[in-house]
Design a protein around this motif. Structure first.
Motif, short mmCIF file in Angstrom:
data_model
loop_
_atom_site.label_atom_id
_atom_site.label_comp_id
_atom_site.label_asym_id
_atom_site.label_seq_id
_atom_site.Cartn_x
_atom_site.Cartn_y
_atom_site.Cartn_z
N GLY A 58 3.09 18.76 13.08
CA GLY A 58 3.12 17.75 12.02
C GLY A 58 2.24 16.61 11.86
O GLY A 58 2.49 15.74 11.31
N MET A 59 0.92 16.94 12.18
CA MET A 59 -0.04 15.87 12.19
C MET A 59 -0.89 15.99 10.85
O MET A 59 -0.97 16.85 10.24
N SER A 60 -0.95 14.78 10.25
CA SER A 60 -1.86 14.79 9.23
C SER A 60 -3.32 15.17 9.20
O SER A 60 -3.51 15.03 10.53
N MET A 61 -4.03 15.53 8.31
CA MET A 61 -5.30 15.97 8.44
C MET A 61 -6.02 14.67 8.92
O MET A 61 -6.95 14.88 9.71
N ARG A 62 -5.85 13.57 8.62
CA ARG A 62 -6.35 12.36 9.16
C ARG A 62 -6.23 12.10 10.46
O ARG A 62 -7.26 11.90 11.36
N GLN A 63 -5.09 12.28 11.11
CA GLN A 63 -4.45 12.14 12.24
C GLN A 63 -5.61 13.20 13.20
O GLN A 63 -5.96 12.91 14.22
N ILE A 64 -5.41 14.52 12.82
CA ILE A 64 -6.19 15.75 13.48
C ILE A 64 -7.85 15.21 13.54
O ILE A 64 -8.23 15.46 14.56
N ARG A 66 -9.22 12.15 13.48
CA ARG A 66 -9.49 11.37 14.38
C ARG A 66 -9.55 11.82 15.82
O ARG A 66 -10.29 11.45 16.70
N GLU A 67 -8.51 12.79 15.99
CA GLU A 67 -8.28 13.27 17.57
C GLU A 67 -9.51 14.37 17.78
O GLU A 67 -9.82 14.10 18.84
N GLN A 68 -9.90 14.93 16.84
CA GLN A 68 -11.09 15.83 17.00
C GLN A 68 -12.25 15.26 16.84
O GLN A 68 -13.35 15.81 17.06
N GLY A 69 -12.36 14.16 16.22
CA GLY A 69 -13.84 13.67 16.30
C GLY A 69 -14.57 14.02 14.79
O GLY A 69 -15.86 14.00 15.23
N VAL A 70 -13.85 14.42 13.95
CA VAL A 70 -14.70 15.14 12.95
C VAL A 70 -14.12 14.14 11.69
O VAL A 70 -13.09 13.60 11.79
N SER A 71 -14.67 14.56 10.37
CA SER A 71 -14.04 13.92 9.31
C SER A 71 -12.92 14.61 8.62
O SER A 71 -12.59 15.91 8.86
N PRO A 72 -11.91 14.01 7.98
CA PRO A 72 -10.79 14.51 7.35
C PRO A 72 -11.24 15.70 6.53
O PRO A 72 -10.51 16.79 6.29
N SER A 73 -12.34 15.83 5.73
CA SER A 73 -12.66 16.77 4.85
C SER A 73 -13.11 17.99 5.51
O SER A 73 -12.91 19.13 5.37
N THR A 74 -13.55 17.86 6.72
CA THR A 74 -13.69 18.90 7.74
C THR A 74 -12.47 19.79 8.12
O THR A 74 -12.22 20.85 8.15
N VAL A 75 -11.50 18.84 8.40
CA VAL A 75 -10.21 19.43 8.75
C VAL A 75 -9.72 20.15 7.58
O VAL A 75 -9.11 21.32 7.69
N SER A 76 -9.83 19.45 6.27
CA SER A 76 -9.19 20.11 5.22
C SER A 76 -9.97 21.49 4.73
O SER A 76 -9.22 22.48 4.54
N ARG A 77 -11.06 21.51 4.94
CA ARG A 77 -11.88 22.73 4.70
C ARG A 77 -11.63 23.92 5.70
O ARG A 77 -11.05 24.99 5.37
N THR A 78 -11.45 23.46 7.00
CA THR A 78 -11.20 24.47 8.04
C THR A 78 -9.64 25.12 7.83
O THR A 78 -9.46 26.22 8.10
N ILE A 79 -8.90 23.98 7.43
CA ILE A 79 -7.39 24.69 7.32
C ILE A 79 -7.44 25.56 5.85
O ILE A 79 -6.50 26.49 5.78
#
Length: 94
Positions: A58-64, A66-79
């Motif tokens: 249930g984490m937002s991309m922004r929270q992920i 922050r936790e992973q030390g990457v940009s939100p756009s990286t998380v968004s692209r990966t997902i």
């Protein structure tokens, strides 16, 4: 199937089951098994981790991010890439 962002694995299962088919328990179970197999065999470990954090945790991309030390756009692209990979795998399962 339309190109859609899903909020949960259950939505993916529901979309795959309902896409031209009657909703029933056996179909849903088959989708769940296929989805689990696709997650295990087709996703990179990073894609699987981020999907789990986002959908199951249930984490937002922004929270992920922050936790992973990457940009939100990286998380968004990966997902997004993971969702597309799962969609491709599952379209041949049915």
């Amino acid at each position: 199937m339309k190109n859609t962002r899903f909020e949960s694995f259950d939505e993916v299962c529901r979309e795959m089951t309902l896409h031209g088919r009657q909703d029933n328990h056996a179909s849903i179970e088959r989708v769940h098994r296929s989805l689990h197999r696709a997650c295990t065999n087709e996703l990179t470990p990073r894609q699987a981790e981020l999907l789990q954090l986002h959908f199951e945790g249930g984490m937002s991309m922004r929270q992920i991010a922050r936790e992973q030390g990457v940009s939100p756009s990286t998380v968004s692209r990966t997902i997004a890439r993971a969702e597309e990979r799962l969609r491709r795998c599952l379209q041949y399962a049915f």
